[in-house]
Design a protein around this motif. Structure first.
Motif, PDB file in Angstrom:
ATOM      1  N   LEU A  32      -3.969   2.589  44.496  1.00 13.64           N
ATOM      2  CA  LEU A  32      -4.283   2.374  43.079  1.00 13.64           C
ATOM      3  C   LEU A  32      -3.032   2.532  42.226  1.00 13.64           C
ATOM      4  N   ASN A  33      -2.222   3.536  42.545  1.00 12.48           N
ATOM      5  CA  ASN A  33      -1.024   3.790  41.736  1.00 12.48           C
ATOM      6  C   ASN A  33       0.039   2.713  41.901  1.00 12.48           C
ATOM      7  N   ILE A  34       0.168   2.180  43.117  1.00  9.99           N
ATOM      8  CA  ILE A  34       1.237   1.202  43.354  1.00  9.99           C
ATOM      9  C   ILE A  34       0.747  -0.235  43.094  1.00  9.99           C
ATOM     10  N   GLY A  35      -0.593  -0.409  43.071  1.00 11.67           N
ATOM     11  CA  GLY A  35      -1.151  -1.728  42.761  1.00 11.67           C
ATOM     12  C   GLY A  35      -1.226  -2.659  43.955  1.00 11.67           C
ATOM     13  N   GLN A  36      -1.173  -2.125  45.150  1.00 11.31           N
ATOM     14  CA  GLN A  36      -1.393  -2.945  46.352  1.00 11.31           C
ATOM     15  C   GLN A  36      -1.831  -2.049  47.509  1.00 11.31           C
ATOM     16  N   ILE A  37      -2.338  -2.665  48.571  1.00  7.44           N
ATOM     17  CA  ILE A  37      -2.882  -1.857  49.666  1.00  7.44           C
ATOM     18  C   ILE A  37      -1.774  -1.140  50.433  1.00  7.44           C
ATOM     19  N   ALA A  38      -1.970   0.167  50.595  1.00  3.12           N
ATOM     20  CA  ALA A  38      -1.056   0.985  51.399  1.00  3.12           C
ATOM     21  C   ALA A  38      -1.935   2.005  52.115  1.00  3.12           C
ATOM     22  N   THR A  39      -1.631   2.282  53.380  1.00  2.44           N
ATOM     23  CA  THR A  39      -2.501   3.208  54.119  1.00  2.44           C
ATOM     24  C   THR A  39      -1.720   4.367  54.742  1.00  2.44           C
ATOM     25  N   PHE A  40      -2.444   5.457  54.967  1.00  2.00           N
ATOM     26  CA  PHE A  40      -1.881   6.664  55.593  1.00  2.00           C
ATOM     27  C   PHE A  40      -2.671   7.008  56.844  1.00  2.00           C
ATOM     28  N   ASP A  41      -1.970   7.538  57.852  1.00  2.00           N
ATOM     29  CA  ASP A  41      -2.686   8.140  58.974  1.00  2.00           C
ATOM     30  C   ASP A  41      -2.776   9.648  58.701  1.00  2.00           C
ATOM     31  N   SER A  42      -3.569  10.345  59.491  1.00  2.00           N
ATOM     32  CA  SER A  42      -3.738  11.775  59.263  1.00  2.00           C
ATOM     33  C   SER A  42      -3.962  12.496  60.584  1.00  2.00           C
ATOM     34  N   ARG A  43      -3.333  13.665  60.718  1.00  2.00           N
ATOM     35  CA  ARG A  43      -3.581  14.485  61.916  1.00  2.00           C
ATOM     36  C   ARG A  43      -3.733  15.939  61.507  1.00  2.00           C
ATOM     37  N   VAL A  44      -4.672  16.603  62.148  1.00  2.00           N
ATOM     38  CA  VAL A  44      -4.859  18.031  61.886  1.00  2.00           C
ATOM     39  C   VAL A  44      -3.970  18.790  62.862  1.00  2.00           C
ATOM     40  N   VAL A  45      -3.265  19.804  62.322  1.00  2.00           N
ATOM     41  CA  VAL A  45      -2.418  20.640  63.181  1.00  2.00           C
ATOM     42  C   VAL A  45      -2.960  22.072  63.122  1.00  2.00           C
ATOM     43  N   ASP A  92       2.130  12.338  43.349  1.00  2.00           N
ATOM     44  CA  ASP A  92       0.819  12.075  42.727  1.00  2.00           C
ATOM     45  C   ASP A  92      -0.272  11.974  43.795  1.00  2.00           C
ATOM     46  N   THR A  93       0.092  11.439  44.965  1.00  2.00           N
ATOM     47  CA  THR A  93      -0.895  11.345  46.059  1.00  2.00           C
ATOM     48  C   THR A  93      -1.245  12.748  46.552  1.00  2.00           C
ATOM     49  N   VAL A  94      -0.229  13.617  46.647  1.00  2.00           N
ATOM     50  CA  VAL A  94      -0.494  15.003  47.073  1.00  2.00           C
ATOM     51  C   VAL A  94      -1.445  15.663  46.063  1.00  2.00           C
ATOM     52  N   LYS A  95      -1.189  15.432  44.777  1.00  2.00           N
ATOM     53  CA  LYS A  95      -2.066  16.041  43.758  1.00  2.00           C
ATOM     54  C   LYS A  95      -3.508  15.573  43.937  1.00  2.00           C
ATOM     55  N   SER A  96      -3.700  14.264  44.173  1.00  2.00           N
ATOM     56  CA  SER A  96      -5.070  13.748  44.381  1.00  2.00           C
ATOM     57  C   SER A  96      -5.724  14.443  45.565  1.00  2.00           C
ATOM     58  N   LEU A  97      -4.957  14.629  46.647  1.00  2.00           N
ATOM     59  CA  LEU A  97      -5.519  15.276  47.839  1.00  2.00           C
ATOM     60  C   LEU A  97      -5.895  16.723  47.536  1.00  2.00           C
ATOM     61  N   MET A  98      -5.060  17.398  46.747  1.00  4.92           N
ATOM     62  CA  MET A  98      -5.319  18.816  46.456  1.00  4.92           C
ATOM     63  C   MET A  98      -6.502  18.996  45.511  1.00  4.92           C
ATOM     64  N   GLU A  99      -6.903  17.882  44.871  1.00  7.37           N
ATOM     65  CA  GLU A  99      -8.070  17.941  43.980  1.00  7.37           C
ATOM     66  C   GLU A  99      -9.288  17.267  44.602  1.00  7.37           C
ATOM     67  N   SER A 100      -9.235  17.016  45.926  1.00  9.38           N
ATOM     68  CA  SER A 100     -10.307  16.229  46.546  1.00  9.38           C
ATOM     69  C   SER A 100     -11.448  17.072  47.106  1.00  9.38           C
ATOM     70  N   SER A 122      10.037  12.106  52.290  1.00 14.22           N
ATOM     71  CA  SER A 122       9.964  10.713  52.745  1.00 14.22           C
ATOM     72  C   SER A 122       8.548  10.181  52.505  1.00 14.22           C
ATOM     73  N   ASP A 123       7.910   9.572  53.525  1.00 15.94           N
ATOM     74  CA  ASP A 123       6.561   9.025  53.298  1.00 15.94           C
ATOM     75  C   ASP A 123       5.490   9.923  53.908  1.00 15.94           C
ATOM     76  N   GLU A 124       5.819  11.207  54.104  1.00 13.36           N
ATOM     77  CA  GLU A 124       4.819  12.090  54.708  1.00 13.36           C
ATOM     78  C   GLU A 124       4.402  13.229  53.783  1.00 13.36           C
ATOM     79  N   ILE A 125       3.207  13.746  54.079  1.00 13.17           N
ATOM     80  CA  ILE A 125       2.605  14.815  53.274  1.00 13.17           C
ATOM     81  C   ILE A 125       2.052  15.863  54.228  1.00 13.17           C
ATOM     82  N   ARG A 170      -1.167  16.747  58.371  1.00  5.07           N
ATOM     83  CA  ARG A 170      -0.027  15.904  57.990  1.00  5.07           C
ATOM     84  C   ARG A 170      -0.463  14.447  57.915  1.00  5.07           C
ATOM     85  N   LEU A 171      -0.110  13.820  56.786  1.00  3.98           N
ATOM     86  CA  LEU A 171      -0.403  12.398  56.600  1.00  3.98           C
ATOM     87  C   LEU A 171       0.919  11.648  56.546  1.00  3.98           C
TER      88      LEU A 171
END
Ligand SMILES: Nc1nc2c(ncn2[C@@H]2O[C@H](COP(=O)(O)OP(=O)(O)OP(=O)(O)O)[C@@H](O)[C@H]2O)c(=O)[nH]1
Ligand SMILES: [Mg+2]
Length: 254
Positions: A114-127, A60-68, A79-82, A30-31
């Motif tokens: 890149l998509n929004i045009g400014q710095i935005a960050t995500f945290d991540s945890r493995v479950v 679009d962010t989920v798609k990038s992750l699924m193609e990573s 909301s703001d989670e994946i 979960r990010l």
């Protein structure tokens, strides 16, 4: 000291807190967007409580992750989670927690920024989850969180729209149950059970096999080529049905 010895001696500190997810555990990651309350309200002024532009940035962010490069069979966003469900055969980075978390948080932050045009960050945890039942429960849990947030968001912004201050609106909703909130919305002409499915239950993202017509110039004939494309489902099922829907992706042939 010989470099190889020095390397071995120092690496043991770096590796001293490394953890690996055992092969018999299912992996969900979960990010969550960092300080997205500020980003969505002050920096970008997205519509409240829901904005399709924000939703599309998330899908679009989920798609990038699924193609990573990981074997991710299902992605879910609210909301703001994946949340990402890995195929049981996933063995990238030997299932090392540190590598999975940092790589995915980096990918998500880069794609969204890149998509929004400014710095935005995500945290991540493995479950790590013990069995399919818990995998289903996990996704139902996040879906219930989505539903709760949506009801709260609609009520809060409806009260704000009619002139209540932030603290007045919060006080009115404090410790109130689902019935109170749905009735409040109904009085203002909003039928919560009819608001768009994606706002209440979130969006699912998965690979679909698509048949595309191509042309073989050597044989001078039409050919049907099969390829996997990512599809966003804005109408995911709810509750027990959602659990069955998610678990089917574990059977995917990756
Ligand atoms: N305007 C708007 N805001 C949204 C939308 N979707 C999510 N958000 C906001 O995103 C924020 C997500 O909440 P949290 O993750 O709990 O808060 P945060 O500020 O990101 O804090 P941390 O995750 O702890 O860093 C909430 O303030 C939501 O209102 C949307 O479609 N429109
Ligand atoms: Mg957040």
């Amino acid at each position: 000291m010989h470099f190889d010895d020095f390397d071995k001696e120092m690496r043991k500190y770096e590796e001293s807190i490394d953890q690996y997810i055992p092969e018999d555990k299912y992996i969900v990651v979960r990010l969550d967007g960092r300080s997205f309350t500020r980003l969505t309200k002050r920096v970008c002024k997205f519509k409240v409580p829901f904005d399709e532009k924000f939703r599309d940035l998330m899908t679009d962010t989920v798609k990038s992750l699924m193609e990573s490069g990981f074997k991710i069979v299902y992605g879910y966003t609210e909301s703001d989670e994946i949340s990402l469900l890995f195929h049981p055969s996933e063995d990238t980075f030997s299932r090392k927690v540190r590598k999975i978390n940092t790589t995915l948080a980096g990918e998500a932050s880069a794609a969204f920024s890149l998509n929004i045009g400014q710095i935005a960050t995500f945290d991540s945890r493995v479950v790590p989850l013990p069995d399919k039942k818990r995998v289903g429960d996990y996704f139902r849990w996040r879906q219930e969180d989505s539903l709760r947030n949506a009801l709260q968001g609609y009520c809060y912004w409806t009260l704000r729209d009619e002139g209540k201050t932030a603290s007045q609106a919060s006080r009115i909703l404090n410790r109130k149950g689902v019935k109170f909130k749905k009735d409040l919305l109904a009085e203002k002409g909003i039928d919560f059970d009819s608001v768009p499915n994606w706002q209440r239950y979130g969006c699912g993202i998965y690979f679909k096999e698509i048949e595309r017509e191509g042309f073989n110039p050597i044989k001078n004939e039409k050919v049907i080529a099969k390829r996997r494309e990512l599809f966003v489902d804005y109408e995911i099922p709810y509750g027990v049905e959602y659990k069955d829907y998610v678990l089917e992706f574990l059977e995917d042939d990756v």
